[in-house]
Design a protein around this motif. Structure first.
Motif, PDB file in Angstrom:
ATOM      1  N   PHE A 237      36.597  49.235  45.574  1.00 20.80           N
ATOM      2  CA  PHE A 237      36.753  50.311  44.609  1.00 20.80           C
ATOM      3  C   PHE A 237      35.490  50.501  43.774  1.00 20.80           C
ATOM      4  CE2 PHE A 237      41.127  48.612  45.139  1.00 20.80           C
ATOM      5  CZ  PHE A 237      41.697  49.728  45.720  1.00 20.80           C
ATOM      6  N   ASP A 238      35.264  51.724  43.365  1.00 19.29           N
ATOM      7  CA  ASP A 238      34.130  52.044  42.496  1.00 19.29           C
ATOM      8  C   ASP A 238      34.430  51.537  41.093  1.00 19.29           C
ATOM      9  OD1 ASP A 238      32.049  53.079  41.040  1.00 19.29           O
ATOM     10  OD2 ASP A 238      32.556  55.181  41.401  1.00 19.29           O
ATOM     11  N   ALA A 239      33.767  50.465  40.701  1.00 21.16           N
ATOM     12  CA  ALA A 239      33.935  49.866  39.377  1.00 21.16           C
ATOM     13  C   ALA A 239      32.646  50.022  38.568  1.00 21.16           C
ATOM     14  CB  ALA A 239      34.318  48.400  39.501  1.00 21.16           C
ATOM     15  N   GLU A 240      31.929  51.073  38.845  1.00 22.13           N
ATOM     16  CA  GLU A 240      30.607  51.328  38.244  1.00 22.13           C
ATOM     17  C   GLU A 240      29.718  50.119  38.472  1.00 22.13           C
ATOM     18  OE1 GLU A 240      30.862  52.940  34.286  1.00 22.13           O
ATOM     19  OE2 GLU A 240      31.722  54.799  35.050  1.00 22.13           O
ATOM     20  N   ASN A 241      29.314  49.417  37.426  1.00 22.08           N
ATOM     21  CA  ASN A 241      28.401  48.288  37.629  1.00 22.08           C
ATOM     22  C   ASN A 241      29.138  46.977  37.879  1.00 22.08           C
ATOM     23  OD1 ASN A 241      29.378  48.062  35.004  1.00 22.08           O
ATOM     24  ND2 ASN A 241      27.539  47.061  34.261  1.00 22.08           N
ATOM     25  N   GLY A 242      30.467  47.047  38.074  1.00 23.23           N
ATOM     26  CA  GLY A 242      31.243  45.835  38.295  1.00 23.23           C
ATOM     27  C   GLY A 242      31.764  45.745  39.710  1.00 23.23           C
ATOM     28  N   ASP A 243      32.662  44.790  39.903  1.00 27.62           N
ATOM     29  CA  ASP A 243      33.248  44.564  41.212  1.00 27.62           C
ATOM     30  C   ASP A 243      34.768  44.615  41.128  1.00 27.62           C
ATOM     31  OD1 ASP A 243      30.859  44.102  42.686  1.00 27.62           O
ATOM     32  OD2 ASP A 243      30.744  42.107  41.815  1.00 27.62           O
ATOM     33  N   CYS A 244      35.371  45.186  42.156  1.00 22.07           N
ATOM     34  CA  CYS A 244      36.827  45.220  42.275  1.00 22.07           C
ATOM     35  C   CYS A 244      37.161  45.447  43.749  1.00 22.07           C
ATOM     36  CB  CYS A 244      37.416  46.319  41.400  1.00 22.07           C
ATOM     37  SG  CYS A 244      39.224  46.329  41.379  1.00 22.07           S
ATOM     38  N   LEU A 245      37.648  44.394  44.384  1.00 16.93           N
ATOM     39  CA  LEU A 245      37.980  44.435  45.802  1.00 16.93           C
ATOM     40  C   LEU A 245      39.451  44.095  45.983  1.00 16.93           C
ATOM     41  CD1 LEU A 245      34.959  42.315  47.047  1.00 16.93           C
ATOM     42  CD2 LEU A 245      35.130  44.802  47.069  1.00 16.93           C
ATOM     43  N   LEU A 246      40.077  44.708  46.953  1.00 15.65           N
ATOM     44  CA  LEU A 246      41.474  44.424  47.246  1.00 15.65           C
ATOM     45  C   LEU A 246      41.631  44.237  48.751  1.00 15.65           C
ATOM     46  CD1 LEU A 246      44.415  44.277  46.117  1.00 15.65           C
ATOM     47  CD2 LEU A 246      44.580  46.723  46.635  1.00 15.65           C
ATOM     48  N   LEU A 247      42.188  43.106  49.129  1.00 17.94           N
ATOM     49  CA  LEU A 247      42.525  42.815  50.527  1.00 17.94           C
ATOM     50  C   LEU A 247      44.036  42.925  50.668  1.00 17.94           C
ATOM     51  CD1 LEU A 247      40.335  39.668  50.763  1.00 17.94           C
ATOM     52  CD2 LEU A 247      40.178  41.519  52.407  1.00 17.94           C
TER      53      LEU A 247
ATOM     54  N   ILE B 115      41.757  36.779  42.275  1.00  9.28           N
ATOM     55  CA  ILE B 115      40.670  35.805  42.224  1.00  9.28           C
ATOM     56  C   ILE B 115      39.618  36.350  41.273  1.00  9.28           C
ATOM     57  CG2 ILE B 115      38.845  34.638  43.523  1.00  9.28           C
ATOM     58  CD1 ILE B 115      40.660  34.940  46.015  1.00  9.28           C
ATOM     59  N   ILE B 116      39.295  35.549  40.274  1.00  8.72           N
ATOM     60  CA  ILE B 116      38.266  35.917  39.309  1.00  8.72           C
ATOM     61  C   ILE B 116      37.040  35.086  39.644  1.00  8.72           C
ATOM     62  CG2 ILE B 116      37.654  36.023  36.876  1.00  8.72           C
ATOM     63  CD1 ILE B 116      40.756  35.957  36.353  1.00  8.72           C
ATOM     64  N   THR B 117      35.979  35.752  40.063  1.00 11.44           N
ATOM     65  CA  THR B 117      34.807  35.023  40.544  1.00 11.44           C
ATOM     66  C   THR B 117      34.012  34.374  39.423  1.00 11.44           C
ATOM     67  OG1 THR B 117      33.448  37.026  40.530  1.00 11.44           O
ATOM     68  CG2 THR B 117      34.586  36.455  42.597  1.00 11.44           C
ATOM     69  N   HIS B 118      33.904  35.051  38.291  1.00 14.23           N
ATOM     70  CA  HIS B 118      33.263  34.469  37.108  1.00 14.23           C
ATOM     71  C   HIS B 118      33.568  35.349  35.909  1.00 14.23           C
ATOM     72  CE1 HIS B 118      30.229  37.207  38.752  1.00 14.23           C
ATOM     73  NE2 HIS B 118      29.698  37.284  37.552  1.00 14.23           N
ATOM     74  N   ASN B 119      33.227  34.862  34.714  1.00  9.11           N
ATOM     75  CA  ASN B 119      33.734  35.506  33.512  1.00  9.11           C
ATOM     76  C   ASN B 119      32.818  36.558  32.889  1.00  9.11           C
ATOM     77  OD1 ASN B 119      31.824  33.879  32.354  1.00  9.11           O
ATOM     78  ND2 ASN B 119      33.220  32.603  31.205  1.00  9.11           N
ATOM     79  N   ASP B 120      31.950  37.162  33.628  1.00 11.44           N
ATOM     80  CA  ASP B 120      31.197  38.308  33.103  1.00 11.44           C
ATOM     81  C   ASP B 120      32.133  39.502  33.011  1.00 11.44           C
ATOM     82  OD1 ASP B 120      28.901  36.801  33.019  1.00 11.44           O
ATOM     83  OD2 ASP B 120      28.058  37.636  34.869  1.00 11.44           O
ATOM     84  N   ASP B 121      31.937  40.345  31.995  1.00  6.26           N
ATOM     85  CA  ASP B 121      32.824  41.481  31.762  1.00  6.26           C
ATOM     86  C   ASP B 121      32.974  42.381  32.983  1.00  6.26           C
ATOM     87  OD1 ASP B 121      34.370  43.363  29.969  1.00  6.26           O
ATOM     88  OD2 ASP B 121      32.715  44.662  30.613  1.00  6.26           O
ATOM     89  N   ASP B 122      31.911  42.584  33.731  1.00  2.82           N
ATOM     90  CA  ASP B 122      32.000  43.500  34.868  1.00  2.82           C
ATOM     91  C   ASP B 122      32.825  42.941  36.027  1.00  2.82           C
ATOM     92  OD1 ASP B 122      29.904  41.647  35.292  1.00  2.82           O
ATOM     93  OD2 ASP B 122      28.856  43.008  36.630  1.00  2.82           O
ATOM     94  N   HIS B 123      33.317  41.720  35.882  1.00  2.00           N
ATOM     95  CA  HIS B 123      34.183  41.116  36.892  1.00  2.00           C
ATOM     96  C   HIS B 123      35.587  40.839  36.356  1.00  2.00           C
ATOM     97  CE1 HIS B 123      31.009  40.342  39.886  1.00  2.00           C
ATOM     98  NE2 HIS B 123      30.251  40.351  38.810  1.00  2.00           N
ATOM     99  N   ILE B 124      35.703  40.577  35.064  1.00  6.85           N
ATOM    100  CA  ILE B 124      36.976  40.156  34.482  1.00  6.85           C
ATOM    101  C   ILE B 124      37.528  41.147  33.463  1.00  6.85           C
ATOM    102  CG2 ILE B 124      35.932  38.827  32.599  1.00  6.85           C
ATOM    103  CD1 ILE B 124      38.094  36.733  33.005  1.00  6.85           C
ATOM    104  N   GLY B 125      36.720  42.077  33.001  1.00  8.16           N
ATOM    105  CA  GLY B 125      37.092  42.947  31.890  1.00  8.16           C
ATOM    106  C   GLY B 125      38.314  43.811  32.104  1.00  8.16           C
ATOM    107  N   GLY B 126      38.583  44.241  33.310  1.00  4.52           N
ATOM    108  CA  GLY B 126      39.689  45.150  33.564  1.00  4.52           C
ATOM    109  C   GLY B 126      41.057  44.510  33.663  1.00  4.52           C
ATOM    110  N   PHE B 127      41.142  43.187  33.816  1.00  7.24           N
ATOM    111  CA  PHE B 127      42.438  42.552  34.023  1.00  7.24           C
ATOM    112  C   PHE B 127      43.417  42.825  32.889  1.00  7.24           C
ATOM    113  CE2 PHE B 127      40.334  39.827  37.248  1.00  7.24           C
ATOM    114  CZ  PHE B 127      41.238  40.034  38.276  1.00  7.24           C
TER     115      PHE B 127
END
Length: 96
Positions: free
Chosen positions: A10-20, A61-73
Motif C-alpha cells: 500500500f502507498d504509505a507515502e514515506n512509510g511502509d504498509c504491506l499485507l499478505l 508484524i512491526i519491524t521497528h518503532n519509527d513513526d513511518d512503520h508504527i504510526g498508523g496502528f
C-alpha cells in the motif's frame, strides 16, 4: 508460481504498509502501518478493509518503532480493524 498468497504493498507515502493474505484460508499478516498521519491512515484503512477476506487481521508484524512503520496502528485500531496478534521486535518500546 502460486496464486495462494497475495501481497499488497500500500502507498504509505514515506512509510511502509504491506499485507499478505492466504487466498485459501484468509489468514492475513500486516507488516507495518505507515506513519501517524490522518490522511495516510484513512487511505490505508480503506484499502485494507477492501481486500481483507475476514473482518480482522490475524497477525501484525512491526519491524521497528519509527513513526513511518508504527504510526498508523493506533488509527487502525480506532477504526475497527481488529488485529488478533502482534509481533514487535523492540523490547524497550513495549511499555510505551
Amino acid at each position: 508460481m502460486s496464486n495462494n498468497v497475495t501481497l499488497y504493498a500500500f502507498d504509505a507515502e514515506n512509510g511502509d504498509c504491506l499485507l499478505l493474505i492466504n487466498n485459501n484460508t484468509g489468514f492475513s499478516i500486516l507488516i507495518d502501518s505507515g506513519p501517524n498521519k490522518k490522511i495516510v491512515s484513512e487511505r490505508l484503512i480503506t484499502s485494507i478493509k477492501n481486500v481483507l477476506i475476514n473482518d480482522f487481521i490475524d497477525l501484525a508484524i512491526i519491524t521497528h518503532n519509527d513513526d513511518d512503520h508504527i504510526g498508523g496502528f493506533k488509527s487502525f485500531l480506532k477504526k475497527d480493524i481488529t488485529i488478533n496478534n502482534f509481533i514487535f521486535n523492540s523490547y524497550d518500546y513495549i511499555k510505551k
